[in-house]
Design an enzyme around this catalytic site. Structure first.
Site, PDB file in Angstrom:
ATOM      1  N   HIS A  67       0.799  -1.231   0.000  1.00 58.01           N
ATOM      2  CA  HIS A  67       0.000   0.000   0.000  1.00 58.01           C
ATOM      3  C   HIS A  67       0.827   1.275   0.000  1.00 58.01           C
ATOM      4  O   HIS A  67       0.281   2.369  -0.096  1.00 58.01           O
ATOM      5  CB  HIS A  67      -0.930   0.022   1.221  1.00 58.01           C
ATOM      6  CG  HIS A  67      -0.207   0.279   2.501  1.00 58.01           C
ATOM      7  ND1 HIS A  67       0.462  -0.707   3.185  1.00 58.01           N
ATOM      8  CD2 HIS A  67      -0.008   1.415   3.212  1.00 58.01           C
ATOM      9  CE1 HIS A  67       1.018  -0.210   4.265  1.00 58.01           C
ATOM     10  NE2 HIS A  67       0.754   1.079   4.307  1.00 58.01           N
TER      11      HIS A  67
HETATM   12  C1  UD1 Z   1      -1.664   5.108   6.420  1.00 59.41           C
HETATM   13  C2  UD1 Z   1      -0.324   5.489   7.042  1.00 59.41           C
HETATM   14  C3  UD1 Z   1       0.675   4.377   6.837  1.00 59.41           C
HETATM   15  C4  UD1 Z   1       0.124   3.048   7.320  1.00 59.41           C
HETATM   16  C5  UD1 Z   1      -1.216   2.768   6.648  1.00 59.41           C
HETATM   17  C6  UD1 Z   1      -1.835   1.470   7.125  1.00 59.41           C
HETATM   18  C7  UD1 Z   1       0.161   7.908   7.036  1.00 59.41           C
HETATM   19  C8  UD1 Z   1       1.010   8.958   6.446  1.00 59.41           C
HETATM   20  N1  UD1 Z   1       0.219   6.705   6.446  1.00 59.41           N
HETATM   21  O1  UD1 Z   1      -1.460   5.016   5.015  1.00 59.41           O
HETATM   22  O2  UD1 Z   1       1.849   4.664   7.552  1.00 59.41           O
HETATM   23  O3  UD1 Z   1       1.031   2.014   7.014  1.00 59.41           O
HETATM   24  O4  UD1 Z   1      -2.106   3.854   6.942  1.00 59.41           O
HETATM   25  O5  UD1 Z   1      -3.008   1.190   6.438  1.00 59.41           O
HETATM   26  O6  UD1 Z   1      -0.532   8.157   7.986  1.00 59.41           O
HETATM   27  N2  UD1 Z   1      -8.950   4.824   2.468  1.00 59.41           N
HETATM   28  C9  UD1 Z   1     -10.203   4.261   2.436  1.00 59.41           C
HETATM   29  N3  UD1 Z   1     -10.743   3.799   3.588  1.00 59.41           N
HETATM   30  C10 UD1 Z   1     -10.083   3.882   4.776  1.00 59.41           C
HETATM   31  C11 UD1 Z   1      -8.804   4.468   4.799  1.00 59.41           C
HETATM   32  C12 UD1 Z   1      -8.240   4.924   3.648  1.00 59.41           C
HETATM   33  O7  UD1 Z   1     -10.826   4.175   1.394  1.00 59.41           O
HETATM   34  O8  UD1 Z   1     -10.626   3.420   5.792  1.00 59.41           O
HETATM   35  C13 UD1 Z   1      -8.349   5.286   1.213  1.00 59.41           C
HETATM   36  C14 UD1 Z   1      -8.620   6.735   0.934  1.00 59.41           C
HETATM   37  O9  UD1 Z   1      -8.849   6.848  -0.433  1.00 59.41           O
HETATM   38  C15 UD1 Z   1      -7.320   7.402   1.278  1.00 59.41           C
HETATM   39  C16 UD1 Z   1      -6.290   6.327   0.976  1.00 59.41           C
HETATM   40  O10 UD1 Z   1      -6.951   5.091   1.245  1.00 59.41           O
HETATM   41  O11 UD1 Z   1      -7.115   8.556   0.540  1.00 59.41           O
HETATM   42  C17 UD1 Z   1      -5.066   6.441   1.824  1.00 59.41           C
HETATM   43  O12 UD1 Z   1      -5.398   6.469   3.212  1.00 59.41           O
HETATM   44  P1  UD1 Z   1      -4.500   7.268   4.279  1.00 59.41           P
HETATM   45  O13 UD1 Z   1      -4.962   7.026   5.658  1.00 59.41           O
HETATM   46  O14 UD1 Z   1      -4.294   8.645   3.819  1.00 59.41           O
HETATM   47  O15 UD1 Z   1      -3.082   6.596   4.127  1.00 59.41           O
HETATM   48  P2  UD1 Z   1      -2.694   5.076   3.996  1.00 59.41           P
HETATM   49  O16 UD1 Z   1      -2.170   4.872   2.630  1.00 59.41           O
HETATM   50  O17 UD1 Z   1      -3.771   4.157   4.497  1.00 59.41           O
END
Ligand code: UD1
Length: 394
Positions: free
Chosen positions: A204
């Site tokens: 991811h």
């Molecule tokens: C975040 C953490 C990362 C961790 C990961 C575990 C930061 C900078 N990064 O990355 O260190 O390893 O979580 O999962 O904090 N989204 C959904 N549903 C959710 C959550 C996210 O659809 O419940 C999608 C959204 O489109 C979002 C994207 O995933 O924009 C990324 O989510 P985000 O929390 O920004 O970062 P992660 O890539 O999950």
């Protein structure tokens, strides 16, 4: 004593669970704030349920956004909660945006900050998590270290040794607590891979999934690998969005429930994932937590990254770094699948009691020293720390 824990993203929840149990056991008023960084039920609610974490006292509902938007939203919504409750300590976990946002808010309100999983460094400033780690540690009064190398990193940044407590790894507390239940769940049987070698994949990180060329290379490696051995890939929402838009899933010869082939799954709850990982022949990942869990379990792990903030998993565990390159991954996977040994690595203070040590520091004022040699390493010793290199480099 009132302690406020701030969590927001999936890897935070496994770290919170054992700390909550130990604090509550000691009569602490433990307030849980969920920032809402992760909000899908299978990225959040399932973890609270399976890990017996009480429902959050406050849900800030920040959701997705750019790094600045997400961090700012947590800060804005958390500030009034801390002002109102005025806790004795704010605990933050890991390295996600919610972690650094909480540390900033608490420090500016002159509330003491404790950081669970302090001192890890990849030295890779392109990773948002590295920025979050460095800033959070700088703002923290109590730094809870999972491994000795963390002390050397913090010492090199001028953090006083009396703030550091070498408590061990709270992720492993949760793993030890959950393993019997995970084995009983028997996810390998459900996915029809029981008794055979199989590979579990998670990817991811932006560096691996945001660039279409890199993502395609990785998916090609996985489909080739799946010609020989079942590959189970629970897909993170970020990765799913990228695959949908950029990689043409129909090109990947995906075969739904079959005895071979690459299988894209919804994100798995903690017990299902642990159940699969515990019996896997190999894990391919870019997650921090899985590097640790596979090391503890003795399962070979390939981490698709040029570096790791968890070098102990390479030097003392089962982890190997590999470049995001098809042939490098296939060659390393073949070696990894052949490498399975029944002996589990033993890593100092990864023993299921890290959260208890944290609670003893917080509630009873105990110290968990690093002993002189590590608290103040010489420059020569600092240079001697091995930095793992990815397979396939050069
Ligand atoms: C975040 C953490 C990362 C961790 C990961 C575990 C930061 C900078 N990064 O990355 O260190 O390893 O979580 O999962 O904090 N989204 C959904 N549903 C959710 C959550 C996210 O659809 O419940 C999608 C959204 O489109 C979002 C994207 O995933 O924009 C990324 O989510 P985000 O929390 O920004 O970062 P992660 O890539 O999950």
């Amino acid at each position: 004593m009132r302690i406020l824990s701030v969590v927001g993203a999936r890897p935070n929840f496994m770290k919170l669970a054992p700390v909550d149990r130990e604090l509550v056991k000691r009569g602490v008023e433990h307030v849980i704030v969920h920032t809402g960084q992760h909000y899908d039920p299978d990225m959040s609610d399932a973890f609270f349920e399976q890990l017996w974490i009480p429902a959050p006292d406050h849900d800030l509902g920040v959701g997705s956004g750019s790094h600045a938007q997400q961090t700012a939203a947590v800060m804005q919504r958390l500030e009034p909660v801390i002002v109102e409750l005025h806790p004795d300590l704010v605990l933050t976990y890991g390295d996600v945006n919610s972690t650094v946002a909480a540390a900033l808010v608490a420090a500016k309100l002159q509330v003491r900050v404790g950081h669970v999983e302090a001192g890890l460094r990849s030295r890779d400033w392109t990773m948002p998590e590295e920025i979050n780690r460095v800033v959070t540690d700088r703002l923290s009064d109590l730094l809870f270290l999972p491994s000795r190398d963390a002390a050397e990193n913090l010492d090199a940044e001028g953090i006083p040794a009396d703030r550091m407590h070498f408590v061990g790894n709270v992720m492993i507390d949760t793993l030890c607590w959950a393993l019997p239940q995970a084995l009983a769940v028997d996810a390998p049987a459900r996915f029809e891979v029981r008794g055979r070698p199989y590979v579990v994949v998670t990817l991811h990180r932006p560096a691996n999934v945001d660039d279409p060329a890199v993502l395609r290379e990785l998916l090609e490696a996985l489909t080739r690998l799946a010609d020989h051995v079942p590959v189970l890939f629970p897909v993170h929402p970020r990765t799913r969005a990228r695959i949908r838009t950029r990689a043409r899933i129909e090109d990947l010869r995906l075969r739904p429930p079959a005895d071979r082939g690459l299988r894209l799954l919804e994100p798995l709850a903690y017990l299902d994932m642990l159940s699969l990982v515990a019996k896997a022949g190999l894990v391919v990942t870019d997650s921090g937590g899985l590097q640790e869990e596979t090391s503890f379990l003795g399962v070979p792990c390939l981490t698709v990254r040029p570096n790791t903030e968890r070098p102990i998993t390479c030097t003392h565990g089962t982890n190997r770094l590999v470049q995001a390159q098809r042939d490098a991954i296939l060659a390393a996977a073949e070696r990894g699948l052949a490498r399975h040994s029944p002996a589990r690595p033993v890593i100092e203070r990864w023993d299921g009691q890290a959260a208890e040590r944290i609670a003893r520091v917080v509630c009873e004022g105990e110290r968990f020293e690093l002993d002189g040699a590590v608290a103040a390493p010489s420059h020569a010793a600092r240079r001697a720390v091995a930095i793992p290199q990815p397979l396939g480099a050069g």
